[in-house]
Design a protein around this motif. Structure first.
Motif, PDB file in Angstrom:
ATOM      1  N   ALA A   1       1.009  -1.310  -0.111  1.00  0.00           N
ATOM      2  CA  ALA A   1      -0.002  -0.185   0.020  1.00  0.00           C
ATOM      3  C   ALA A   1       0.887   1.420  -0.018  1.00  0.00           C
ATOM      4  N   ASP A   2       1.812   1.214   0.853  1.00  0.00           N
ATOM      5  CA  ASP A   2       2.980   2.499   0.892  1.00  0.00           C
ATOM      6  C   ASP A   2       3.503   2.474  -0.539  1.00  0.00           C
ATOM      7  N   TYR A   3       3.961   1.497  -1.150  1.00  0.00           N
ATOM      8  CA  TYR A   3       4.657   1.691  -2.288  1.00  0.00           C
ATOM      9  C   TYR A   3       3.624   2.032  -3.609  1.00  0.00           C
ATOM     10  N   LEU A   4       2.333   1.810  -3.431  1.00  0.00           N
ATOM     11  CA  LEU A   4       1.544   2.088  -4.570  1.00  0.00           C
ATOM     12  C   LEU A   4       1.262   3.738  -4.439  1.00  0.00           C
ATOM     13  N   ASP A   5       1.317   4.265  -3.029  1.00  0.00           N
ATOM     14  CA  ASP A   5       1.062   5.520  -2.971  1.00  0.00           C
ATOM     15  C   ASP A   5       2.268   6.263  -3.544  1.00  0.00           C
ATOM     16  N   TYR A   6       3.515   5.750  -3.460  1.00  0.00           N
ATOM     17  CA  TYR A   6       4.725   6.172  -3.778  1.00  0.00           C
ATOM     18  C   TYR A   6       5.006   6.285  -5.277  1.00  0.00           C
TER      19      TYR A   6
ATOM     20  N   TYR B   1      18.723  15.467 -11.934  1.00  0.00           N
ATOM     21  CA  TYR B   1      18.851  16.755 -12.730  1.00  0.00           C
ATOM     22  C   TYR B   1      18.196  16.446 -14.129  1.00  0.00           C
ATOM     23  N   GLN B   2      17.512  15.477 -14.274  1.00  0.00           N
ATOM     24  CA  GLN B   2      16.702  15.158 -15.581  1.00  0.00           C
ATOM     25  C   GLN B   2      15.268  15.733 -15.385  1.00  0.00           C
ATOM     26  N   PRO B   3      14.438  16.064 -16.255  1.00  0.00           N
ATOM     27  CA  PRO B   3      13.429  16.747 -16.187  1.00  0.00           C
ATOM     28  C   PRO B   3      12.038  16.242 -15.390  1.00  0.00           C
ATOM     29  N   PHE B   4      12.110  14.847 -15.772  1.00  0.00           N
ATOM     30  CA  PHE B   4      10.904  14.104 -14.977  1.00  0.00           C
ATOM     31  C   PHE B   4      10.785  13.921 -13.460  1.00  0.00           C
ATOM     32  N   THR B   5      12.218  14.014 -12.767  1.00  0.00           N
ATOM     33  CA  THR B   5      12.199  13.846 -11.263  1.00  0.00           C
ATOM     34  C   THR B   5      11.575  15.184 -10.724  1.00  0.00           C
ATOM     35  N   PRO B   6      11.662  16.240 -11.168  1.00  0.00           N
ATOM     36  CA  PRO B   6      10.991  17.471 -10.518  1.00  0.00           C
ATOM     37  C   PRO B   6       9.321  17.419 -10.718  1.00  0.00           C
ATOM     38  N   ILE B   7       8.931  16.834 -11.917  1.00  0.00           N
ATOM     39  CA  ILE B   7       7.662  16.771 -12.298  1.00  0.00           C
ATOM     40  C   ILE B   7       7.100  15.524 -11.333  1.00  0.00           C
ATOM     41  N   ILE B   8       7.686  14.594 -11.377  1.00  0.00           N
ATOM     42  CA  ILE B   8       6.941  13.451 -10.551  1.00  0.00           C
ATOM     43  C   ILE B   8       6.868  13.887  -8.863  1.00  0.00           C
ATOM     44  N   ASP B   9       8.031  14.466  -8.316  1.00  0.00           N
ATOM     45  CA  ASP B   9       8.177  14.908  -7.057  1.00  0.00           C
ATOM     46  C   ASP B   9       7.057  15.825  -6.752  1.00  0.00           C
ATOM     47  N   THR B  10       6.927  16.922  -7.910  1.00  0.00           N
ATOM     48  CA  THR B  10       5.685  17.649  -7.731  1.00  0.00           C
ATOM     49  C   THR B  10       4.122  16.957  -7.421  1.00  0.00           C
ATOM     50  N   LEU B  11       4.207  16.342  -8.356  1.00  0.00           N
ATOM     51  CA  LEU B  11       2.980  15.417  -8.397  1.00  0.00           C
ATOM     52  C   LEU B  11       2.531  14.547  -7.288  1.00  0.00           C
ATOM     53  N   ARG B  12       3.677  13.799  -6.767  1.00  0.00           N
ATOM     54  CA  ARG B  12       3.607  13.260  -5.604  1.00  0.00           C
ATOM     55  C   ARG B  12       3.347  14.030  -4.233  1.00  0.00           C
ATOM     56  N   GLY B  13       4.108  15.490  -4.141  1.00  0.00           N
ATOM     57  CA  GLY B  13       3.756  16.262  -2.959  1.00  0.00           C
ATOM     58  C   GLY B  13       2.229  16.518  -3.113  1.00  0.00           C
ATOM     59  N   LEU B  14       1.659  16.959  -4.283  1.00  0.00           N
ATOM     60  CA  LEU B  14       0.097  17.539  -4.571  1.00  0.00           C
ATOM     61  C   LEU B  14      -0.553  16.362  -4.069  1.00  0.00           C
ATOM     62  N   LEU B  15      -0.477  15.084  -4.492  1.00  0.00           N
ATOM     63  CA  LEU B  15      -1.307  14.046  -4.529  1.00  0.00           C
ATOM     64  C   LEU B  15      -1.366  13.532  -2.797  1.00  0.00           C
ATOM     65  N   THR B  16      -0.164  13.486  -2.133  1.00  0.00           N
ATOM     66  CA  THR B  16       0.092  12.937  -1.043  1.00  0.00           C
ATOM     67  C   THR B  16       0.009  13.824   0.107  1.00  0.00           C
ATOM     68  N   GLY B  17       0.280  15.061  -0.158  1.00  0.00           N
ATOM     69  CA  GLY B  17       0.320  16.132   0.924  1.00  0.00           C
ATOM     70  C   GLY B  17       1.667  16.234   1.456  1.00  0.00           C
ATOM     71  N   THR B  18       2.816  15.762   0.781  1.00  0.00           N
ATOM     72  CA  THR B  18       4.226  15.910   1.655  1.00  0.00           C
ATOM     73  C   THR B  18       4.793  17.037   1.063  1.00  0.00           C
ATOM     74  N   GLY B  19       4.244  18.080   0.373  1.00  0.00           N
ATOM     75  CA  GLY B  19       4.788  19.387   0.025  1.00  0.00           C
ATOM     76  C   GLY B  19       5.659  19.231  -1.147  1.00  0.00           C
ATOM     77  N   THR B  20       5.765  20.223  -1.958  1.00  0.00           N
ATOM     78  CA  THR B  20       6.420  20.085  -3.151  1.00  0.00           C
ATOM     79  C   THR B  20       7.819  20.887  -2.996  1.00  0.00           C
ATOM     80  N   GLY B  21       7.993  21.708  -2.095  1.00  0.00           N
ATOM     81  CA  GLY B  21       9.344  22.390  -2.249  1.00  0.00           C
ATOM     82  C   GLY B  21       9.466  23.166  -3.419  1.00  0.00           C
ATOM     83  N   ASP B  22      10.770  23.176  -3.981  1.00  0.00           N
ATOM     84  CA  ASP B  22      10.953  24.046  -5.092  1.00  0.00           C
ATOM     85  C   ASP B  22      10.829  23.327  -6.246  1.00  0.00           C
TER      86      ASP B  22
END
Length: 263
Positions: A63-68, A212-233
């Motif tokens: 379940a945790d991995y699904l959220d990730y 430093y590749q483009p998809f990492t900040p995109i994924i981190d932003t999506l994860r932060g928005l969906l799970t409430g962990t924050g998006t930072g910069d």
């Protein structure tokens, strides 16, 4: 009729053309969504029990991995539409339909606009299907209405940028077969980023690329928005990447389209 009105009307016609293709061949949209759904089920049910961080046994870990991984899989659904766009553009450029359009009083911009908007709709439908499957198997985001709206907006920006890149690749390709292969590296970038494991667990060289590749900040932003962990910069970086890719790809596509003798 002004030039702007003429271009808008022709663009609407070309968008309708692409949407009719989608309705006549819904298997393409299902196919584009099928691979991300397969990845979702594979990683959750085969690897989730071992790779998830849960401390309550395999079920909690899964379940945790699904959220990730859900945000990364949703992004893959958007990326997968790139291949269909490149193929569609290459087919138009190699099968003579563009030559027919040249004999008609059609705004040049409308042809590419039709592909871009049609692909954007297809990508968002694929992302919606993957999200629905993720919710069905236990994905429980904590996002509120504002966060969901931001998620949709970010996915639309990513789709817009990658669609223009796919249009450029389709114009660059000399055959439909090569056009189907050129976007393939895009599908591997989420795997080489933060889509499936935290970047800090990767070896040093790969970790540098992942961060430093483009998809990492995109994924981190999506994860932060969906799970409430924050998006930072990561949100600002993700938007900057989308804007840069869209601008460069648009200029490249326009140059290729204008110089091509078949256009």
């Amino acid at each position: 009729m002004t030039a702007l009105t003429h271009a808008v009307g022709d663009s609407a016609t070309m968008v309708a053309r692409q949407l009719r293709h989608m309705l006549r061949y819904p298997s393409m949209t299902l196919l584009l969504a099928g691979m991300p759904i397969f990845f979702l089920l594979l990683f959750v049910y085969v690897f989730g029990g071992a790779m998830g961080p849960g401390a309550g046994g395999a079920a909690a870990s899964r379940a945790d991995y699904l959220d990730y991984i859900a945000p990364g899989i949703i992004l893959i659904a958007v990326v997968s539409a790139a291949q269909g766009t490149a193929i569609s553009v290459a087919m138009d450029m190699t099968e003579g339909i563009i030559a027919r359009f040249r004999t008609m009083d059609i705004a040049r911009v409308s042809v590419l606009t039709g592909h871009v908007v049609g692909s954007l709709v297809q990508a968002m439908l694929s992302a919606g299907m993957v999200t629905a499957v993720a919710l069905l198997i236990g994905f429980r985001p904590s996002a509120g209405p504002a966060e969901w709206l931001a998620v949709v907006g970010l996915l639309a920006m990513v789709s817009f940028a990658l669609t223009w890149l796919s249009v450029a690749l389709g114009l660059f390709a000399r055959t439909v077969e090569s056009a189907s292969n050129l976007p393939m590296p895009l599908l591997f970038l989420p795997f080489l980023g933060s889509g499936f494991v935290p970047t800090e667990t990767l070896p040093s060289g790969l970790r540098w690329f992942a961060e430093y590749q483009p998809f990492t900040p995109i994924i981190d932003t999506l994860r932060g928005l969906l799970t409430g962990t924050g998006t930072g910069d990561s949100g600002v970086i993700a938007v900057a990447w989308c804007a840069g890719i869209a601008l460069v790809s648009y200029l490249w596509a326009r140059k290729l389209y204008n110089r091509d003798p078949a256009a």
